[in-house]
Write a protein that holds these residues in place. Structure first.
Motif, PDB file in Angstrom:
ATOM      1  N   LEU A 133     -82.369  20.316 -38.244  1.00  8.46           N
ATOM      2  CA  LEU A 133     -83.298  21.410 -38.491  1.00  8.46           C
ATOM      3  C   LEU A 133     -84.600  21.198 -37.722  1.00  8.46           C
ATOM      4  CD1 LEU A 133     -83.773  24.004 -40.065  1.00  8.46           C
ATOM      5  CD2 LEU A 133     -84.517  22.649 -42.016  1.00  8.46           C
ATOM      6  N   VAL A 134     -85.067  19.963 -37.681  1.00  5.02           N
ATOM      7  CA  VAL A 134     -86.256  19.619 -36.904  1.00  5.02           C
ATOM      8  C   VAL A 134     -86.074  20.022 -35.446  1.00  5.02           C
ATOM      9  CG1 VAL A 134     -87.492  17.665 -35.868  1.00  5.02           C
ATOM     10  CG2 VAL A 134     -87.135  17.738 -38.315  1.00  5.02           C
ATOM     11  N   LEU A 135     -84.911  19.692 -34.913  1.00  6.95           N
ATOM     12  CA  LEU A 135     -84.648  19.997 -33.508  1.00  6.95           C
ATOM     13  C   LEU A 135     -84.679  21.493 -33.271  1.00  6.95           C
ATOM     14  CD1 LEU A 135     -81.808  17.413 -32.914  1.00  6.95           C
ATOM     15  CD2 LEU A 135     -84.262  17.152 -32.554  1.00  6.95           C
ATOM     16  N   ASP A 136     -84.150  22.249 -34.237  1.00 11.52           N
ATOM     17  CA  ASP A 136     -84.220  23.706 -34.155  1.00 11.52           C
ATOM     18  C   ASP A 136     -85.674  24.165 -34.118  1.00 11.52           C
ATOM     19  OD1 ASP A 136     -81.539  24.020 -34.104  1.00 11.52           O
ATOM     20  OD2 ASP A 136     -81.341  24.690 -36.173  1.00 11.52           O
ATOM     21  N   LEU A 137     -86.474  23.596 -35.023  1.00 15.48           N
ATOM     22  CA  LEU A 137     -87.880  23.986 -35.131  1.00 15.48           C
ATOM     23  C   LEU A 137     -88.646  23.634 -33.863  1.00 15.48           C
ATOM     24  CD1 LEU A 137     -88.565  22.836 -38.817  1.00 15.48           C
ATOM     25  CD2 LEU A 137     -88.476  25.183 -37.983  1.00 15.48           C
ATOM     26  N   LEU A 138     -88.248  22.542 -33.223  1.00 16.09           N
ATOM     27  CA  LEU A 138     -88.904  22.118 -31.988  1.00 16.09           C
ATOM     28  C   LEU A 138     -88.354  22.862 -30.772  1.00 16.09           C
ATOM     29  CD1 LEU A 138     -89.133  18.243 -32.505  1.00 16.09           C
ATOM     30  CD2 LEU A 138     -91.010  19.883 -32.597  1.00 16.09           C
ATOM     31  N   GLY A 139     -87.315  23.650 -31.014  1.00 19.24           N
ATOM     32  CA  GLY A 139     -86.742  24.416 -29.925  1.00 19.24           C
ATOM     33  C   GLY A 139     -85.856  23.592 -29.013  1.00 19.24           C
ATOM     34  N   LEU A 140     -85.393  22.451 -29.535  1.00 17.38           N
ATOM     35  CA  LEU A 140     -84.497  21.610 -28.753  1.00 17.38           C
ATOM     36  C   LEU A 140     -83.060  21.971 -29.091  1.00 17.38           C
ATOM     37  CD1 LEU A 140     -86.380  18.289 -29.436  1.00 17.38           C
ATOM     38  CD2 LEU A 140     -86.366  19.535 -27.289  1.00 17.38           C
ATOM     39  N   SER A 141     -82.284  22.168 -28.071  1.00 16.37           N
ATOM     40  CA  SER A 141     -80.891  22.514 -28.331  1.00 16.37           C
ATOM     41  C   SER A 141     -79.989  21.365 -27.909  1.00 16.37           C
ATOM     42  CB  SER A 141     -80.513  23.793 -27.586  1.00 16.37           C
ATOM     43  OG  SER A 141     -80.869  23.688 -26.235  1.00 16.37           O
ATOM     44  N   TRP A 142     -79.558  20.623 -28.891  1.00 13.53           N
ATOM     45  CA  TRP A 142     -78.647  19.521 -28.652  1.00 13.53           C
ATOM     46  C   TRP A 142     -77.343  19.835 -29.344  1.00 13.53           C
ATOM     47  CZ3 TRP A 142     -82.252  14.874 -30.245  1.00 13.53           C
ATOM     48  CH2 TRP A 142     -83.200  14.664 -29.236  1.00 13.53           C
ATOM     49  N   ASN A 143     -76.271  19.343 -28.786  1.00 13.99           N
ATOM     50  CA  ASN A 143     -75.012  19.502 -29.480  1.00 13.99           C
ATOM     51  C   ASN A 143     -74.888  18.443 -30.576  1.00 13.99           C
ATOM     52  OD1 ASN A 143     -73.875  17.086 -28.461  1.00 13.99           O
ATOM     53  ND2 ASN A 143     -73.276  18.142 -26.584  1.00 13.99           N
ATOM     54  N   LYS A 144     -73.863  18.602 -31.371  1.00 20.56           N
ATOM     55  CA  LYS A 144     -73.712  17.768 -32.554  1.00 20.56           C
ATOM     56  C   LYS A 144     -73.671  16.275 -32.223  1.00 20.56           C
ATOM     57  CE  LYS A 144     -71.562  19.162 -36.883  1.00 20.56           C
ATOM     58  NZ  LYS A 144     -70.391  19.751 -37.527  1.00 20.56           N
ATOM     59  N   ALA A 145     -72.962  15.939 -31.145  1.00 16.17           N
ATOM     60  CA  ALA A 145     -72.827  14.539 -30.752  1.00 16.17           C
ATOM     61  C   ALA A 145     -74.177  13.961 -30.338  1.00 16.17           C
ATOM     62  CB  ALA A 145     -71.822  14.407 -29.616  1.00 16.17           C
ATOM     63  N   GLN A 146     -74.968  14.761 -29.622  1.00 18.58           N
ATOM     64  CA  GLN A 146     -76.291  14.315 -29.195  1.00 18.58           C
ATOM     65  C   GLN A 146     -77.213  14.100 -30.378  1.00 18.58           C
ATOM     66  OE1 GLN A 146     -76.903  17.637 -26.475  1.00 18.58           O
ATOM     67  NE2 GLN A 146     -77.188  16.216 -24.790  1.00 18.58           N
ATOM     68  N   VAL A 147     -77.138  15.038 -31.325  1.00 23.19           N
ATOM     69  CA  VAL A 147     -77.964  14.930 -32.525  1.00 23.19           C
ATOM     70  C   VAL A 147     -77.611  13.662 -33.285  1.00 23.19           C
ATOM     71  CG1 VAL A 147     -78.443  15.941 -34.784  1.00 23.19           C
ATOM     72  CG2 VAL A 147     -78.327  17.409 -32.769  1.00 23.19           C
ATOM     73  N   GLN A 148     -76.333  13.436 -33.461  1.00 26.37           N
ATOM     74  CA  GLN A 148     -75.851  12.244 -34.165  1.00 26.37           C
ATOM     75  C   GLN A 148     -76.329  10.969 -33.470  1.00 26.37           C
ATOM     76  OE1 GLN A 148     -73.295  12.139 -36.931  1.00 26.37           O
ATOM     77  NE2 GLN A 148     -74.045  10.044 -37.020  1.00 26.37           N
ATOM     78  N   HIS A 149     -76.226  10.988 -32.155  1.00 22.60           N
ATOM     79  CA  HIS A 149     -76.617   9.823 -31.358  1.00 22.60           C
ATOM     80  C   HIS A 149     -78.109   9.536 -31.504  1.00 22.60           C
ATOM     81  CE1 HIS A 149     -76.454   6.855 -28.198  1.00 22.60           C
ATOM     82  NE2 HIS A 149     -77.332   7.502 -27.483  1.00 22.60           N
ATOM     83  N   ARG A 150     -78.937  10.570 -31.357  1.00 24.28           N
ATOM     84  CA  ARG A 150     -80.385  10.397 -31.471  1.00 24.28           C
ATOM     85  C   ARG A 150     -80.776   9.971 -32.882  1.00 24.28           C
ATOM     86  NH1 ARG A 150     -79.549  12.533 -26.960  1.00 24.28           N
ATOM     87  NH2 ARG A 150     -81.167  12.714 -25.416  1.00 24.28           N
ATOM     88  N   PHE A 151     -80.053  10.530 -33.837  1.00 28.79           N
ATOM     89  CA  PHE A 151     -80.319  10.181 -35.233  1.00 28.79           C
ATOM     90  C   PHE A 151     -80.110   8.685 -35.445  1.00 28.79           C
ATOM     91  CE2 PHE A 151     -79.229   9.615 -39.693  1.00 28.79           C
ATOM     92  CZ  PHE A 151     -80.139  10.423 -40.340  1.00 28.79           C
ATOM     93  N   GLU A 152     -79.018   8.180 -34.915  1.00 31.23           N
ATOM     94  CA  GLU A 152     -78.719   6.756 -35.075  1.00 31.23           C
ATOM     95  C   GLU A 152     -79.723   5.885 -34.328  1.00 31.23           C
ATOM     96  OE1 GLU A 152     -74.647   6.452 -33.907  1.00 31.23           O
ATOM     97  OE2 GLU A 152     -73.953   7.497 -35.706  1.00 31.23           O
ATOM     98  N   LEU A 153     -80.160   6.361 -33.160  1.00 32.96           N
ATOM     99  CA  LEU A 153     -81.179   5.640 -32.397  1.00 32.96           C
ATOM    100  C   LEU A 153     -82.494   5.586 -33.164  1.00 32.96           C
ATOM    101  CD1 LEU A 153     -80.834   6.900 -28.717  1.00 32.96           C
ATOM    102  CD2 LEU A 153     -80.218   4.670 -29.630  1.00 32.96           C
ATOM    103  N   ALA A 154     -82.827   6.704 -33.798  1.00 30.17           N
ATOM    104  CA  ALA A 154     -84.121   6.819 -34.468  1.00 30.17           C
ATOM    105  C   ALA A 154     -84.155   6.056 -35.781  1.00 30.17           C
ATOM    106  CB  ALA A 154     -84.437   8.294 -34.725  1.00 30.17           C
ATOM    107  N   ASP A 155     -83.008   5.883 -36.390  1.00 30.60           N
ATOM    108  CA  ASP A 155     -82.941   5.229 -37.696  1.00 30.60           C
ATOM    109  C   ASP A 155     -82.987   3.708 -37.538  1.00 30.60           C
ATOM    110  OD1 ASP A 155     -82.643   4.669 -40.338  1.00 30.60           O
ATOM    111  OD2 ASP A 155     -80.509   5.142 -40.410  1.00 30.60           O
ATOM    112  N   PHE A 156     -84.192   3.230 -37.262  1.00 29.22           N
ATOM    113  CA  PHE A 156     -84.363   1.821 -36.919  1.00 29.22           C
ATOM    114  C   PHE A 156     -83.905   0.881 -38.028  1.00 29.22           C
ATOM    115  CE2 PHE A 156     -87.728   3.770 -34.199  1.00 29.22           C
ATOM    116  CZ  PHE A 156     -87.138   3.455 -32.993  1.00 29.22           C
TER     117      PHE A 156
END
Ligand code: CA
Length: 85
Positions: free
Chosen positions: A32-55
């Motif tokens: 939802l954040v990515l939507d609000l920021l106007g970033l369009s990532w596919n599901k795999a990208q979102v999952q990947h970034r999520f895992e990267l961010a979850d230190f």
């Protein structure tokens, strides 16, 4: 040239996406954040970034983790040296 969000913008976006009000984002809220920021990532990208961010690997993105992600991705002017001037 796109306008980069400020730290305040990020906090606002974070709060809007934090549907549970627990000051952390699960994967759905993160997309939802990515939507609000106007970033369009596919599901795999979102999952990947999520895992990267979850230190700390707790399965949620805290605001600190969120801010760090945005800084490392260069989405915010905060914490980066001014490119001009
Ligand atoms: Ca976390």
């Amino acid at each position: 040239m796109t306008t980069k969000p400020t730290e305040d913008d990020l906090l606002a976006v974070f709060s809007r996406a934090d549907l549970g009000g627990d000051e952390k984002l699960d994967l759905m809220e993160f997309s939802l954040v990515l939507d609000l920021l106007g970033l369009s990532w596919n599901k795999a990208q979102v999952q990947h970034r999520f895992e990267l961010a979850d230190f700390d690997r707790d399965g949620f993105i805290s605001f600190a983790e969120f801010g760090e992600l945005l800084r490392t991705q260069g989405w915010t002017t905060q914490g980066t040296a001014a490119a001009h001037g």
